[in-house]
Design a protein around this motif. Structure first.
Motif, short mmCIF file in Angstrom:
data_model
loop_
_atom_site.label_atom_id
_atom_site.label_comp_id
_atom_site.label_asym_id
_atom_site.label_seq_id
_atom_site.Cartn_x
_atom_site.Cartn_y
_atom_site.Cartn_z
N LEU A 138 1.39 18.85 -16.23
CA LEU A 138 1.70 19.11 -14.82
C LEU A 138 0.81 20.25 -14.11
CD1 LEU A 138 3.51 19.12 -12.43
CD2 LEU A 138 4.98 20.76 -13.58
N GLY A 139 0.20 21.16 -15.06
CA GLY A 139 -0.71 22.14 -14.40
C GLY A 139 -2.28 21.23 -14.26
N MET A 140 -2.48 20.27 -14.98
CA MET A 140 -3.61 19.71 -14.69
C MET A 140 -3.43 18.72 -13.37
SD MET A 140 -5.02 18.91 -18.64
CE MET A 140 -4.68 17.39 -18.46
N LEU A 141 -2.33 18.07 -13.41
CA LEU A 141 -2.19 16.97 -12.16
C LEU A 141 -1.82 17.69 -10.77
CD1 LEU A 141 0.41 14.71 -13.95
CD2 LEU A 141 -2.06 14.20 -13.12
N LEU A 142 -1.47 19.02 -10.96
CA LEU A 142 -1.28 19.96 -9.73
C LEU A 142 -2.69 20.20 -9.19
CD1 LEU A 142 1.83 21.97 -10.33
CD2 LEU A 142 1.58 20.31 -8.87
N ALA A 143 -3.42 20.73 -10.14
CA ALA A 143 -4.87 21.05 -9.87
C ALA A 143 -5.45 19.99 -9.08
CB ALA A 143 -5.76 21.55 -10.84
N LEU A 163 0.96 -1.35 -0.03
CA LEU A 163 0.02 0.16 0.03
C LEU A 163 0.77 1.38 0.01
CD1 LEU A 163 -2.85 -1.25 2.57
CD2 LEU A 163 -2.90 -0.68 -0.02
N ARG A 164 1.96 1.25 0.74
CA ARG A 164 2.71 2.21 0.83
C ARG A 164 3.56 2.71 -0.77
NH1 ARG A 164 8.26 4.03 1.00
NH2 ARG A 164 8.71 1.78 0.53
N LEU A 165 3.81 1.50 -1.32
CA LEU A 165 4.39 1.74 -2.79
C LEU A 165 3.25 2.24 -3.68
CD1 LEU A 165 6.64 -1.64 -3.21
CD2 LEU A 165 7.40 1.00 -2.92
N GLU A 166 2.06 1.76 -3.47
CA GLU A 166 1.01 2.41 -4.35
C GLU A 166 0.67 3.73 -4.30
OE1 GLU A 166 -3.71 1.39 -4.55
OE2 GLU A 166 -2.29 -0.46 -4.36
N LEU A 167 0.95 4.18 -2.88
CA LEU A 167 0.73 5.53 -2.41
C LEU A 167 1.78 6.39 -3.22
CD1 LEU A 167 -0.80 7.66 -0.82
CD2 LEU A 167 0.43 7.10 0.92
N ARG A 168 3.02 5.92 -3.02
CA ARG A 168 4.24 6.59 -3.62
C ARG A 168 4.21 6.75 -4.81
NH1 ARG A 168 9.41 7.56 -1.37
NH2 ARG A 168 10.23 6.54 -3.24
N ARG A 169 3.89 5.63 -5.64
CA ARG A 169 3.77 5.80 -7.22
C ARG A 169 3.38 7.00 -7.90
NH1 ARG A 169 1.92 0.96 -7.92
NH2 ARG A 169 3.86 0.01 -7.59
N GLY A 170 2.17 7.33 -7.57
CA GLY A 170 1.49 8.57 -8.17
C GLY A 170 2.28 9.94 -7.65
N CYS A 171 2.63 9.78 -6.45
CA CYS A 171 3.52 11.07 -6.14
C CYS A 171 4.89 11.24 -6.68
CB CYS A 171 3.55 10.92 -4.42
SG CYS A 171 2.09 10.91 -3.45
#
Length: 110
Positions: free
Chosen positions: A92-97, A12-20
């Motif tokens: 990046l702009g869309m993902l930051l929003a 679960l930790r790896l899953e959380l980190r992946r998108g970050c």
């Protein structure tokens, strides 16, 4: 209370980190970097990433059109430099929003 299995937490930790990690790499590549300096900068800011994770991520983001790269000689060594493409900047702009909206929602829930 039954203890949480270490392997479950790790998955679960790896899953959380992946998108970050994807978001952090895109954000950091607003300024050009080669792999080593990118990795070092992310680690200095608290987000360590293994080479075995970083380089496949860079290749995937480039194949998706979000990054551009070029080989150049620096300090008598060939290095591959990466930066955001125009499409990468838009993404990046869309993902930051999206990140900000999710972060606000999770903070409200917690």
């Amino acid at each position: 209370m039954t203890p949480v299995p270490e392997s479950l937490f790790e998955n679960l930790r790896l899953e959380l980190r992946r998108g970050c990690l994807t978001l952090a790499v895109l954000a950091q590549l607003r300024k050009e970097h080669y792999g080593y300096t990118l990795r070092k900068t992310l680690a200095e800011r608290g987000l360590a990433i293994d080479e075995s994770t970083l380089y496949p991520l860079l290749r995937r983001l480039e194949s998706q059109g979000l990054l551009v790269s070029e080989w150049r000689e620096e300090d008598k060594r060939n290095k591959r430099f990466y930066r955001l493409s125009a499409e990468g900047e838009r993404m990046l702009g869309m993902l930051l929003a999206e990140w900000n909206a999710i972060n606000t929602s999770v903070e409200n829930i917690l």
